[in-house]
Motif scaffolding. Sequence first.
Motif, PDB file in Angstrom:
ATOM      1  N   ARG A  79       0.811  -1.223   0.000  1.00  0.00           N
ATOM      2  CA  ARG A  79       0.000   0.000   0.000  1.00  0.00           C
ATOM      3  C   ARG A  79       0.842   1.270   0.000  1.00  0.00           C
ATOM      4  O   ARG A  79       0.298   2.371  -0.047  1.00  0.00           O
ATOM      5  N   GLY A  80       2.142   1.132   0.104  1.00  0.00           N
ATOM      6  CA  GLY A  80       2.995   2.317   0.160  1.00  0.00           C
ATOM      7  C   GLY A  80       2.842   3.100   1.451  1.00  0.00           C
ATOM      8  O   GLY A  80       3.000   4.322   1.472  1.00  0.00           O
ATOM      9  N   ILE A  81       2.551   2.399   2.538  1.00  0.00           N
ATOM     10  CA  ILE A  81       2.362   3.051   3.833  1.00  0.00           C
ATOM     11  C   ILE A  81       3.716   3.456   4.401  1.00  0.00           C
ATOM     12  O   ILE A  81       4.665   2.663   4.438  1.00  0.00           O
ATOM     13  N   GLY A  82       3.806   4.693   4.869  1.00  0.00           N
ATOM     14  CA  GLY A  82       5.040   5.192   5.450  1.00  0.00           C
ATOM     15  C   GLY A  82       4.847   5.671   6.873  1.00  0.00           C
ATOM     16  O   GLY A  82       4.077   5.082   7.644  1.00  0.00           O
ATOM     17  N   ALA A  83       5.507   6.755   7.217  1.00  0.00           N
ATOM     18  CA  ALA A  83       5.532   7.232   8.599  1.00  0.00           C
ATOM     19  C   ALA A  83       4.195   7.800   9.062  1.00  0.00           C
ATOM     20  O   ALA A  83       4.041   8.093  10.252  1.00  0.00           O
ATOM     21  N   GLU A  84       3.242   7.960   8.155  1.00  0.00           N
ATOM     22  CA  GLU A  84       1.948   8.511   8.565  1.00  0.00           C
ATOM     23  C   GLU A  84       1.162   7.557   9.466  1.00  0.00           C
ATOM     24  O   GLU A  84       0.250   7.978  10.188  1.00  0.00           O
ATOM     25  N   VAL A  85       1.495   6.273   9.434  1.00  0.00           N
ATOM     26  CA  VAL A  85       0.851   5.288  10.295  1.00  0.00           C
ATOM     27  C   VAL A  85       1.856   4.819  11.336  1.00  0.00           C
ATOM     28  O   VAL A  85       2.947   4.365  10.999  1.00  0.00           O
ATOM     29  N   VAL A  86       1.499   4.968  12.603  1.00  0.00           N
ATOM     30  CA  VAL A  86       2.355   4.554  13.712  1.00  0.00           C
ATOM     31  C   VAL A  86       2.063   3.088  14.028  1.00  0.00           C
ATOM     32  O   VAL A  86       0.919   2.715  14.275  1.00  0.00           O
ATOM     33  N   ILE A  87       3.104   2.266  14.003  1.00  0.00           N
ATOM     34  CA  ILE A  87       2.954   0.863  14.350  1.00  0.00           C
ATOM     35  C   ILE A  87       3.711   0.607  15.649  1.00  0.00           C
ATOM     36  O   ILE A  87       4.915   0.846  15.745  1.00  0.00           O
ATOM     37  N   ALA A  88       2.976   0.149  16.655  1.00  0.00           N
ATOM     38  CA  ALA A  88       3.566  -0.212  17.941  1.00  0.00           C
ATOM     39  C   ALA A  88       3.741  -1.718  17.997  1.00  0.00           C
ATOM     40  O   ALA A  88       2.869  -2.474  17.570  1.00  0.00           O
ATOM     41  N   THR A  89       4.882  -2.152  18.525  1.00  0.00           N
ATOM     42  CA  THR A  89       5.079  -3.583  18.743  1.00  0.00           C
ATOM     43  C   THR A  89       5.657  -3.797  20.132  1.00  0.00           C
ATOM     44  O   THR A  89       5.988  -2.847  20.844  1.00  0.00           O
ATOM     45  N   LYS A  90       5.758  -5.061  20.511  1.00  0.00           N
ATOM     46  CA  LYS A  90       6.194  -5.419  21.861  1.00  0.00           C
ATOM     47  C   LYS A  90       7.215  -6.548  21.776  1.00  0.00           C
ATOM     48  O   LYS A  90       7.227  -7.307  20.799  1.00  0.00           O
ATOM     49  N   LEU A  91       8.009  -6.652  22.831  1.00  0.00           N
ATOM     50  CA  LEU A  91       8.931  -7.783  22.936  1.00  0.00           C
ATOM     51  C   LEU A  91       9.011  -8.217  24.395  1.00  0.00           C
ATOM     52  O   LEU A  91       8.587  -7.508  25.294  1.00  0.00           O
ATOM     53  N   GLY A  92       9.547  -9.405  24.587  1.00  0.00           N
ATOM     54  CA  GLY A  92       9.714  -9.924  25.933  1.00  0.00           C
ATOM     55  C   GLY A  92       8.871 -11.145  26.228  1.00  0.00           C
ATOM     56  O   GLY A  92       9.179 -11.910  27.146  1.00  0.00           O
ATOM     57  N   ALA A  93       7.796 -11.360  25.460  1.00  0.00           N
ATOM     58  CA  ALA A  93       6.879 -12.470  25.738  1.00  0.00           C
ATOM     59  C   ALA A  93       6.823 -13.487  24.610  1.00  0.00           C
ATOM     60  O   ALA A  93       5.912 -14.305  24.571  1.00  0.00           O
ATOM     61  N   ARG A  94       7.777 -13.443  23.706  1.00  0.00           N
ATOM     62  CA  ARG A  94       7.812 -14.449  22.647  1.00  0.00           C
ATOM     63  C   ARG A  94       8.389 -15.746  23.209  1.00  0.00           C
ATOM     64  O   ARG A  94       9.447 -15.732  23.850  1.00  0.00           O
ATOM     65  N   PRO A  95       7.729 -16.882  23.004  1.00  0.00           N
ATOM     66  CA  PRO A  95       8.276 -18.153  23.499  1.00  0.00           C
ATOM     67  C   PRO A  95       9.605 -18.473  22.822  1.00  0.00           C
ATOM     68  O   PRO A  95       9.788 -18.214  21.636  1.00  0.00           O
ATOM     69  N   LEU A  96      10.498 -19.057  23.567  1.00  0.00           N
ATOM     70  CA  LEU A  96      11.817 -19.376  23.030  1.00  0.00           C
ATOM     71  C   LEU A  96      11.823 -20.629  22.169  1.00  0.00           C
ATOM     72  O   LEU A  96      12.771 -20.856  21.416  1.00  0.00           O
ATOM     73  N   ALA A  97      10.780 -21.442  22.278  1.00  0.00           N
ATOM     74  CA  ALA A  97      10.729 -22.675  21.482  1.00  0.00           C
ATOM     75  C   ALA A  97       9.275 -23.017  21.186  1.00  0.00           C
ATOM     76  O   ALA A  97       8.378 -22.715  21.986  1.00  0.00           O
ATOM     77  N   PRO A  98       9.007 -23.629  20.042  1.00  0.00           N
ATOM     78  CA  PRO A  98       7.639 -24.058  19.725  1.00  0.00           C
ATOM     79  C   PRO A  98       7.106 -24.988  20.814  1.00  0.00           C
ATOM     80  O   PRO A  98       7.847 -25.790  21.391  1.00  0.00           O
ATOM     81  N   GLY A  99       5.812 -24.844  21.082  1.00  0.00           N
ATOM     82  CA  GLY A  99       5.194 -25.679  22.081  1.00  0.00           C
ATOM     83  C   GLY A  99       5.312 -25.153  23.498  1.00  0.00           C
ATOM     84  O   GLY A  99       4.772 -25.747  24.433  1.00  0.00           O
ATOM     85  N   THR A 100       6.032 -24.041  23.674  1.00  0.00           N
ATOM     86  CA  THR A 100       6.122 -23.403  24.987  1.00  0.00           C
ATOM     87  C   THR A 100       5.368 -22.089  24.931  1.00  0.00           C
ATOM     88  O   THR A 100       4.787 -21.718  23.906  1.00  0.00           O
TER      89      THR A 100
END
Length: 327
Positions: A79-100
């Motif tokens: 869509r050619g989306i640039g800085a006009e849309v603010v995208i927030a993301t998070k880290l710290g809660a991603r499981p380290l291995a599948p199934g966990t």
Amino acid sequence: MRYRTIGIDPATRREVSVLSLGAMLFGTATDEATSYAILDRYVEAGGTFIDTSDNYAFWQNGGQGGESEELLGRWRRSRGIGAEVVIATKLGARPLAPGTSYVDNPEGLSAKVIREAAERSRERLGVDRLDLLYAHIEDRTVPLRETVEGFAELVGEGTVGLLGASNHRAWRVERARGIAAAAGLPGYEVLQYHRSYLPSRVDLPIELDPDGDVGWVGPDLASYLRAEPQLALVAYSPLLKGAYARPDRLGVEYDLPSTPARLAALRAVAAETGATVNQVVLAWLMGGDIPAIALVGASSVAQLDESLAAVDLALTAEQRARLDAAR
């Protein structure tokens, strides 16, 4: 659409829409075509604040997370989306291995994880800088100073703009902000927690309410937000996964004496305004004594349109007082 500014520093603060779109299930439970249609409609309506995480949605189809960020990256490029849309993301809660899961095996908030996870999020989203990066959950195994300094380094390097915290106890947020302030470093400016019109019980065992008083705006956090009005609150799950329209779906955590009276007040105000109960909840939230940015999910354009209409719903002082007083 209406907008508000999040952040204090002129170099990083952003103006965002008061209704934020959650992309948790985009690319997994919500297929790509539907996800694109919802995102397109949101931007068409003036929406500028999209929320995701590096662990969304690891619980779907045996995934490990990152699917939502990847879809958003593809959508941005298409869509050619640039800085006009603010995208927030998070880290710290991603499981380290599948199934966990984030409960028993989270990536955590060490300086190493913060740097590496943020880099992977930038790659999936296709951006040079993350507009807003949250610490998703607490990590008591790492010194808080290390976490604070790890996030601050990324801001100093220009690869992250604003910092935020989600699902942390209020005292942990304040301690982290104090460490940052004392060292002259950027700290948390945006807080993301569960907040809705119905209050939640505080007496449930952890197996029935795993987030407990960590993930929602309880009395301590509410008091903190009133005392620190420069902090922005992003309120997730305000519509309780459709339970306002279907109260039979309310979980045990909402089994309180006040619930019937508050639901009746909601229905009465909805009838007076010609709005849906969901729209009244969102209007109450966005215009409350702790003004919040409402973070809503949608699995269809119709669901999104219902939420978008709440932005223009103005409750009278008398209606708001009735809603607040319902017991």
